[in-house]
Design a protein around this motif. Structure first.
Motif, PDB file in Angstrom:
ATOM      1  N   PHE A  76       1.033  -0.981   0.354  1.00 29.44           N
ATOM      2  CA  PHE A  76      -0.603   0.247  -0.292  1.00 29.44           C
ATOM      3  C   PHE A  76       0.890   1.081   0.035  1.00 29.44           C
ATOM      4  O   PHE A  76       0.403   2.157  -0.874  1.00 29.44           O
ATOM      5  CB  PHE A  76      -1.294  -0.366   0.909  1.00 29.44           C
ATOM      6  N   PHE A  77       1.921   1.133   0.954  1.00 33.39           N
ATOM      7  CA  PHE A  77       2.548   2.663   1.010  1.00 33.39           C
ATOM      8  C   PHE A  77       3.219   2.693  -0.408  1.00 33.39           C
ATOM      9  O   PHE A  77       4.155   3.940  -0.836  1.00 33.39           O
ATOM     10  CB  PHE A  77       3.419   1.700   2.261  1.00 33.39           C
ATOM     11  N   LEU A  78       3.844   1.452  -0.924  1.00 30.93           N
ATOM     12  CA  LEU A  78       4.815   1.727  -2.283  1.00 30.93           C
ATOM     13  C   LEU A  78       4.265   2.110  -3.180  1.00 30.93           C
ATOM     14  O   LEU A  78       4.506   2.952  -4.536  1.00 30.93           O
ATOM     15  CB  LEU A  78       5.602   0.420  -2.364  1.00 30.93           C
ATOM     16  N   GLU A  79       2.757   1.913  -3.617  1.00 31.16           N
ATOM     17  CA  GLU A  79       1.836   1.912  -3.814  1.00 31.16           C
ATOM     18  C   GLU A  79       1.050   3.121  -4.748  1.00 31.16           C
ATOM     19  O   GLU A  79       0.431   4.128  -4.846  1.00 31.16           O
ATOM     20  CB  GLU A  79       0.871   1.284  -4.822  1.00 31.16           C
ATOM     21  N   ASN A  80       0.913   4.078  -3.140  1.00 35.79           N
ATOM     22  CA  ASN A  80       0.836   5.598  -2.231  1.00 35.79           C
ATOM     23  C   ASN A  80       1.615   6.894  -1.923  1.00 35.79           C
ATOM     24  O   ASN A  80       1.140   6.487  -0.443  1.00 35.79           O
ATOM     25  CB  ASN A  80      -0.811   4.892  -1.441  1.00 35.79           C
ATOM     26  N   PRO A  81       2.667   6.303  -1.949  1.00 35.16           N
ATOM     27  CA  PRO A  81       3.528   7.526  -1.745  1.00 35.16           C
ATOM     28  C   PRO A  81       2.678   8.892  -1.644  1.00 35.16           C
ATOM     29  O   PRO A  81       2.030   9.262  -1.688  1.00 35.16           O
ATOM     30  CB  PRO A  81       4.668   7.630  -3.126  1.00 35.16           C
ATOM     31  N   ARG A  82       3.775   9.277  -0.336  1.00 31.58           N
ATOM     32  CA  ARG A  82       3.092  10.905  -0.177  1.00 31.58           C
ATOM     33  C   ARG A  82       1.397  11.090   0.312  1.00 31.58           C
ATOM     34  O   ARG A  82       0.505  11.775   0.396  1.00 31.58           O
ATOM     35  CB  ARG A  82       3.751  12.038  -0.631  1.00 31.58           C
ATOM     36  N   LYS A  83       0.553   9.921   0.286  1.00 31.36           N
ATOM     37  CA  LYS A  83      -0.646  10.083   0.850  1.00 31.36           C
ATOM     38  C   LYS A  83      -0.553   9.708   2.316  1.00 31.36           C
ATOM     39  O   LYS A  83      -0.849   8.436   2.595  1.00 31.36           O
ATOM     40  CB  LYS A  83      -1.373   8.971  -0.220  1.00 31.36           C
ATOM     41  N   HIS A  84      -1.559  11.304   3.087  1.00 26.88           N
ATOM     42  CA  HIS A  84      -1.763  10.678   4.241  1.00 26.88           C
ATOM     43  C   HIS A  84      -3.234   9.968   4.106  1.00 26.88           C
ATOM     44  O   HIS A  84      -4.096   9.809   3.906  1.00 26.88           O
ATOM     45  CB  HIS A  84      -2.538  12.036   4.395  1.00 26.88           C
ATOM     46  N   THR A  85      -2.779   8.859   5.396  1.00 30.08           N
ATOM     47  CA  THR A  85      -4.057   7.764   5.513  1.00 30.08           C
ATOM     48  C   THR A  85      -3.947   7.752   7.248  1.00 30.08           C
ATOM     49  O   THR A  85      -3.170   7.570   7.328  1.00 30.08           O
ATOM     50  CB  THR A  85      -4.180   6.375   4.925  1.00 30.08           C
ATOM     51  N   GLN A  86      -5.458   7.991   7.404  1.00 29.24           N
ATOM     52  CA  GLN A  86      -5.806   7.633   8.508  1.00 29.24           C
ATOM     53  C   GLN A  86      -5.518   6.021   9.669  1.00 29.24           C
ATOM     54  O   GLN A  86      -6.331   5.087   8.434  1.00 29.24           O
ATOM     55  CB  GLN A  86      -7.028   8.706   9.204  1.00 29.24           C
ATOM     56  N   LEU A  87      -5.234   5.748  11.004  1.00 33.61           N
ATOM     57  CA  LEU A  87      -4.853   4.863  10.916  1.00 33.61           C
ATOM     58  C   LEU A  87      -6.134   3.704  11.346  1.00 33.61           C
ATOM     59  O   LEU A  87      -6.275   2.460  10.309  1.00 33.61           O
ATOM     60  CB  LEU A  87      -4.597   5.054  12.695  1.00 33.61           C
ATOM     61  N   PRO A  88      -7.383   4.487  11.327  1.00 28.24           N
ATOM     62  CA  PRO A  88      -8.599   3.639  11.385  1.00 28.24           C
ATOM     63  C   PRO A  88      -8.908   2.534   9.510  1.00 28.24           C
ATOM     64  O   PRO A  88      -9.677   1.132   9.299  1.00 28.24           O
ATOM     65  CB  PRO A  88      -9.698   4.313  11.633  1.00 28.24           C
ATOM     66  N   TYR A  89      -8.391   3.165   8.609  1.00 26.75           N
ATOM     67  CA  TYR A  89      -8.736   2.546   7.592  1.00 26.75           C
ATOM     68  C   TYR A  89      -7.738   0.459   7.139  1.00 26.75           C
ATOM     69  O   TYR A  89      -8.449   0.321   7.263  1.00 26.75           O
ATOM     70  CB  TYR A  89      -7.812   3.015   6.134  1.00 26.75           C
ATOM     71  N   PHE A  90      -6.512   1.347   7.851  1.00 25.72           N
ATOM     72  CA  PHE A  90      -6.060   0.145   7.798  1.00 25.72           C
ATOM     73  C   PHE A  90      -6.750  -1.526   8.991  1.00 25.72           C
ATOM     74  O   PHE A  90      -6.567  -2.652   8.572  1.00 25.72           O
ATOM     75  CB  PHE A  90      -4.282   0.523   8.546  1.00 25.72           C
ATOM     76  N   VAL A  91      -7.121  -0.461   9.451  1.00 26.08           N
ATOM     77  CA  VAL A  91      -7.584  -1.816  11.316  1.00 26.08           C
ATOM     78  C   VAL A  91      -8.581  -2.122  10.685  1.00 26.08           C
ATOM     79  O   VAL A  91      -9.164  -3.427  10.910  1.00 26.08           O
ATOM     80  CB  VAL A  91      -8.054  -0.278  12.027  1.00 26.08           C
ATOM     81  N   SER A  92      -9.747  -1.324  10.034  1.00 31.66           N
ATOM     82  CA  SER A  92     -10.894  -1.619   8.996  1.00 31.66           C
ATOM     83  C   SER A  92     -10.380  -3.232   7.924  1.00 31.66           C
ATOM     84  O   SER A  92     -11.131  -4.133   7.583  1.00 31.66           O
ATOM     85  CB  SER A  92     -11.996  -0.793   8.768  1.00 31.66           C
ATOM     86  N   ARG A  93      -9.319  -2.202   6.640  1.00 30.69           N
ATOM     87  CA  ARG A  93      -8.993  -3.293   6.197  1.00 30.69           C
ATOM     88  C   ARG A  93      -8.196  -4.723   6.115  1.00 30.69           C
ATOM     89  O   ARG A  93      -8.410  -6.165   5.784  1.00 30.69           O
ATOM     90  CB  ARG A  93      -7.560  -2.644   5.050  1.00 30.69           C
ATOM     91  N   LEU A  94      -7.618  -4.636   7.539  1.00 31.99           N
ATOM     92  CA  LEU A  94      -6.896  -5.613   8.099  1.00 31.99           C
ATOM     93  C   LEU A  94      -7.079  -6.438   9.456  1.00 31.99           C
ATOM     94  O   LEU A  94      -7.081  -7.882  10.030  1.00 31.99           O
ATOM     95  CB  LEU A  94      -5.225  -5.337   8.475  1.00 31.99           C
ATOM     96  N   GLU A  95      -8.287  -5.763   9.749  1.00 27.55           N
ATOM     97  CA  GLU A  95      -9.341  -6.296  10.992  1.00 27.55           C
ATOM     98  C   GLU A  95      -8.168  -6.711  11.977  1.00 27.55           C
ATOM     99  O   GLU A  95      -8.454  -8.191  12.327  1.00 27.55           O
ATOM    100  CB  GLU A  95      -9.733  -7.741   9.989  1.00 27.55           C
ATOM    101  N   THR A  96      -8.070  -5.672  12.847  1.00 27.41           N
ATOM    102  CA  THR A  96      -6.776  -5.271  13.751  1.00 27.41           C
ATOM    103  C   THR A  96      -7.127  -4.805  14.554  1.00 27.41           C
ATOM    104  O   THR A  96      -8.071  -3.449  14.137  1.00 27.41           O
ATOM    105  CB  THR A  96      -5.365  -6.119  12.853  1.00 27.41           C
ATOM    106  N   THR A  97      -6.225  -4.576  15.361  1.00 25.37           N
ATOM    107  CA  THR A  97      -6.138  -3.594  16.716  1.00 25.37           C
ATOM    108  C   THR A  97      -5.639  -1.904  15.758  1.00 25.37           C
ATOM    109  O   THR A  97      -4.278  -2.609  15.221  1.00 25.37           O
ATOM    110  CB  THR A  97      -6.029  -4.583  17.350  1.00 25.37           C
TER     111      THR A  97
END
Length: 282
Positions: free
Chosen positions: A13-34
């Motif tokens: 995700f990071f390598l394909e979206n450089p300099r894109k600000h993403t909030q942590l809840p997005y990753f929590v939801s996508r990865l189904e983790t904490t």
């Protein structure tokens, strides 16, 4: 999802979206983790990215906190790459009639172009850039390489207007080398007013073309945040009309009779000699 799987997903995700600000809840939801697990995953990725010299993760806290990947190449890695470019260009077989230098193979090699883009991006990583601007035609691959790491669009200045691009703004400028009056145009729709731009070009002699681009960009109230050229000609007979630029390579002499090319490292390494490591997290 196992940690090993999460690390692959996050890194991609990071390598394909450089300099894109993403909030942590997005990753929590996508990865189904904490949040705690995601934070630990990012610590690992950040450490590896820095160690490999490919960038770092910039994290912010607070209500709008999140993370973004900043591409960044460390000084020593850049030094080795630029010196290899210089060695490649010293090959006498590159000399063309008229004292020109064959460089199309470098501009056509995806790996070389990508690494050039990463090196330039390291110089511009702390600048607010909306668009990468270049002039047709050989600078286009370089511009797209830089833009891919900055995650911004490319705008191409042309010599002649295209009917498919609508109304355009045109200016006349004096070529730094030939001292001839030439024209360059930019479609009105291609660049929003007030944009912060980075100019990228493949070759610069006296700097007349880049000066022309700067004058053209003034018509759009754009601000030039940086100028990068792959190679500059070090000609004592030509007075440089710009001085606020960075170059990777300096070609000081092309001797057709002796079949000799004098190539040196440009001003990049001197300007950014203190960039030994990626910046720390904010």
């Amino acid at each position: 999802m196992k940690r090993s799987n999460r690390l692959v997903v996050l890194s991609n995700f990071f390598l394909e979206n450089p300099r894109k600000h993403t909030q942590l809840p997005y990753f929590v939801s996508r990865l189904e983790t904490t949040k705690a697990s995601v934070s630990e995953d990012m610590d690992i990725i950040d450490e590896v990215f820095r160690r490999e010299g490919i960038g770092y993760l910039q994290r912010t806290t607070g209500a709008g906190g999140g993370v973004k990947y900043i591409p960044f190449s460390i000084h020593e890695k850049n030094k080795v790459f630029i010196e290899k470019l210089c060695q490649s260009l010293e090959d006498p077989a590159r000399i063309l009639p008229g004292g020109y230098l064959y460089m199309s193979d470098l501009l056509g090699d995806p790996n070389t172009i990508r690494e050039i883009g990463r090196v330039f991006t390291s110089a511009f990583s702390d600048k607010d850039i909306d668009v990468v601007v270049t002039v047709a035609t050989k600078g286009i691959p370089l511009a797209y390489a830089v833009a891919s790491f900055l995650n911004v669009p490319v705008v191409i200045v042309r010599r002649d207007p295209k009917v498919t691009e609508g109304s355009s703004v045109s200016i006349n400028y004096v070529s730094g080398s030939s001292k001839k009056i030439q024209t360059m145009v930019l479609p009105k729709r291609s660049l929003p007013e007030g944009s912060n731009v980075c100019i990228v070009d493949d070759f610069m002699k006296a700097g007349g073309t880049i000066t022309g681009m700067k004058n053209l960009l003034e018509e759009f109230d754009a601000t030039v945040q940086g100028i990068g050229v792959l190679a500059e000609a070090d000609d004592e007979e030509e007075e440089r009309v710009i001085d606020d630029y960075i170059s990777l390579i300096k070609i000081s002499n092309v001797d057709i009779k002796k079949k000799q090319i004098d190539v040196q490292v440009g001003n990049y390494l001197e300007i950014y000699k203190t960039n030994g490591q990626s910046p720390k997290n904010e």
